[in-house]
Enzyme design. Structure first.
Site, PDB file in Angstrom:
ATOM      1  CG  ASP B  23      15.533  25.291   4.301  1.00 48.04           C
ATOM      2  OD1 ASP B  23      15.243  24.816   5.409  1.00 48.04           O
ATOM      3  OD2 ASP B  23      15.671  26.512   4.086  1.00 48.04           O
ATOM      4  CE  LYS B  80      12.149  27.822   6.941  1.00 49.56           C
ATOM      5  NZ  LYS B  80      13.039  27.974   8.094  1.00 49.56           N
ATOM      6  N   GLY B 152      18.909  32.812   3.084  1.00 47.57           N
ATOM      7  CA  GLY B 152      18.884  33.038   1.645  1.00 47.57           C
ATOM      8  C   GLY B 152      19.991  33.937   1.134  1.00 47.57           C
ATOM      9  NE  ARG B 164      33.426  35.258  16.376  1.00 52.65           N
ATOM     10  CZ  ARG B 164      34.448  34.592  16.942  1.00 52.65           C
ATOM     11  NH1 ARG B 164      34.551  34.512  18.259  1.00 52.65           N
ATOM     12  NH2 ARG B 164      35.345  34.005  16.195  1.00 52.65           N
ATOM     13  N   GLY B 213      22.624  31.298   6.141  1.00 48.00           N
ATOM     14  CA  GLY B 213      23.776  31.691   5.332  1.00 48.00           C
ATOM     15  C   GLY B 213      24.846  30.628   5.172  1.00 48.00           C
ATOM     16  N   GLY B 234      19.815  25.972   4.271  1.00 49.18           N
ATOM     17  CA  GLY B 234      18.643  26.296   3.479  1.00 49.18           C
ATOM     18  C   GLY B 234      19.004  26.319   2.018  1.00 49.18           C
ATOM     19  CB  SER B 235      19.422  29.191  -0.252  1.00 48.30           C
ATOM     20  OG  SER B 235      18.383  29.824   0.461  1.00 48.30           O
TER      21      SER B 235
END
Lengths: 188, 293
Positions: B23, B80, B152, B164, B213, B234-235
């Protein structure tokens, strides 16, 4: 032919697709991620993927010299072909200079310009379904390089000594003929 | 000549395998990502953790910013659109974005329908939490699936749960006899032909990536070992104290995901990761993964 092992550079990209295709031909394969693996291979495939990513991982993992010095048959598809050329016209890419030809990345445009076309290949009795994904173009092709196929005047499949380059992705189709053509180099 | 067929869309997803999609919110970050070895960048206005903190409606990025990023890097550029917002998707296609993420990170535009992705020339990626959701999105034309995780959060737990779940759902489908497939397709709310295909082949018909995450090289290695074919970060990168080094480390970790010694070496060079949030601190109605169905 003795049992051979084809190494497939497995840093990033479509390496599993090449492996699946070779397995269908009952050819032994090894996914190559470390320098010491290379000398055990009878041939090497450098797959498609992102050439900028691969070039960095090759440097970081000290794979550059072993691949540059590898003198057995090599097959490069798309990003792999870019890396094997003399010049990729991009300062981010370290090329191996194994074949006297230059390349231009993403020369057909972005993903919306990606396409599939049935192509004629020298020596093949019927068309081959070629998939081009953000494909490169070959330029400055030395006269010692044999052009096995062109599309709309653009060379797309090249042979030079025991090295084969394609700007498209034979591993994304179920047609094994290009891999078989390259494997014939093993018996040379 | 055939353009934009499903096979060509999936072809690009194949080329991204074993890589990291990062990102980025501006051209400068995009360059850092490319220099670190990202296989693609995801252009968005605010990274998920800021969207979460700022609140308000999160929309498609400004085309000007996207074009700056396209001019700056040579790797594929993704962007996005909001769930169901096909006009945003049309604009992204006009910009010749390489991949569109119909994403729960943005505020949904349609509570019922997702974008009919077959209508587009550009391939789509969509998030999922289980096989039913994955196959619904593929049925609508998605050429790549990713776990939703919890964007995030800097917390890998939801991505693990979703990966999973998808993997065990696939295993379950392979145990079905022909006469059981229709009933299971009904329960999953998934297209019958796709349920049948997964039942026979034991894998999704498109590449399956991980997102939501991932903050450390170890997180990336965990997702790869659980069956992800690529990771989105991302973050995790630009909220850390050392974005360039962390980006490079995560790229290495995805290639050497099964070599703990190498992973230790890679991780030892890094400073602190983003702080992260425990799932118990995120109320159910604020979880991004619950957007879309």
């Amino acid at each position: 032919m003795n049992k051979i092992t084809i190494g497939i550079l497995g840093l990033q990209g479509a390496f599993h697709k090449h492996q699946q295709l070779l397995e269908r031909l009952s050819v032994g394969t090894a996914i190559i991620r470390y320098p010491e693996q290379i000398k055990q291979c009878d041939g090497l495939i450098i797959p498609g993927g992102e050439s900028t990513t691969m070039t960095k991982l090759i440097r970081q993992m000290e794979l550059f010299e072993p691949i540059k010095n590898f003198d057995k048959p090599i097959f490069g598809t798309c990003a792999g072909a870019i890396l094997l050329s003399v010049d990729a016209n991009d300062s981010q890419i370290d090329t191996f200079g194994k074949i006297p030809v230059s390349t231009r990345r993403n020369a057909y445009g972005r993903q919306v310009e990606s396409f599939k076309e049935n192509i004629c290949i020298k020596g093949f009795e019927s068309d081959f379904p070629a998939v081009f994904i953000r494909a490169p173009k070959f330029t400055d092709i030395d006269s010692s390089v044999e052009i096995l196929s062109s599309l709309n005047g653009e060379p797309i499949l090249l042979q030079y000594k025991n090295i084969l380059l394609s700007s498209f992705h034979p591993e994304l189709t179920s047609d094994t003929r290009i891999h078989e053509l390259w494997l014939k180099n093993m018996s040379v | 000549m055939q353009k934009n067929s499903f096979g060509i869309k999936v072809g690009l997803a194949e080329m991204l395998k074993g890589g990291v999609i990062m990102d980025v919110t501006n051209a400068e970050q995009a360059k850092i990502a490319e220099d670190a070895g990202a296989v693609a960048v995801m252009a968005l206005e605010r990274i998920p953790s800021d969207i979460r903190a700022d609140g308000g409606v999160a929309r498609m990025s400004n085309p000007k910013m996207i074009q700056e990023i396209q001019r700056t890097v040579s790797i594929p550029v993704m962007a996005k659109c909001r769930i169901g917002h096909f006009a945003e998707a049309q604009i992204l296609e006009a910009l010749e974005i390489d991949f569109i993420d119909e994403s729960e990170v943005l505020t949904p535009a349609d509570e019922v329908n997702h974008v009919w992705k077959h209508d587009f020339k550009v391939p789509f990626v969509c998030g999922c939490r289980n096989i039913g959701e994955a196959l619904r999105r593929i049925g609508e034309g998605a050429a790549m699936i990713r776990t939703k995780g919890e964007a995030g959060s800097g917390n890998i737990v939801e991505a693990v749960t979703h990966m999973r779940t998808v993997q065990s759902d696939i295993k379950f489908l392979t145990t079905l006899k022909d006469d059981e497939i229709m009933a299971v397709a009904k329960d999953l709310g998934a297209p019958f032909e796709l349920v049948k295909q997964v039942s026979k082949e034991g894998k999704l018909p498109v590449p399956n990536f991980a997102a939501g995450g991932i903050a450390t090289p170890a997180d990336a290695a965990l997702m790869m070992q659980l069956g992800a074919e690529t990771v989105f970060v991302g973050s995790g990168i630009f909220k850390s104290e050392d974005p360039a080094a962390r980006a490079k480390a995560i790229v290495m970790a995805v290639t050497y995901y099964d070599n703990p010694k190498k992973l230790a070496e890679i991780s030892a060079t890094l400073q602190d990761a983003m702080k992260g949030i425990n799932m118990s601190e995120i109320p159910e109605d604020q979880r991004l993964a619950n957007r879309g169905w």
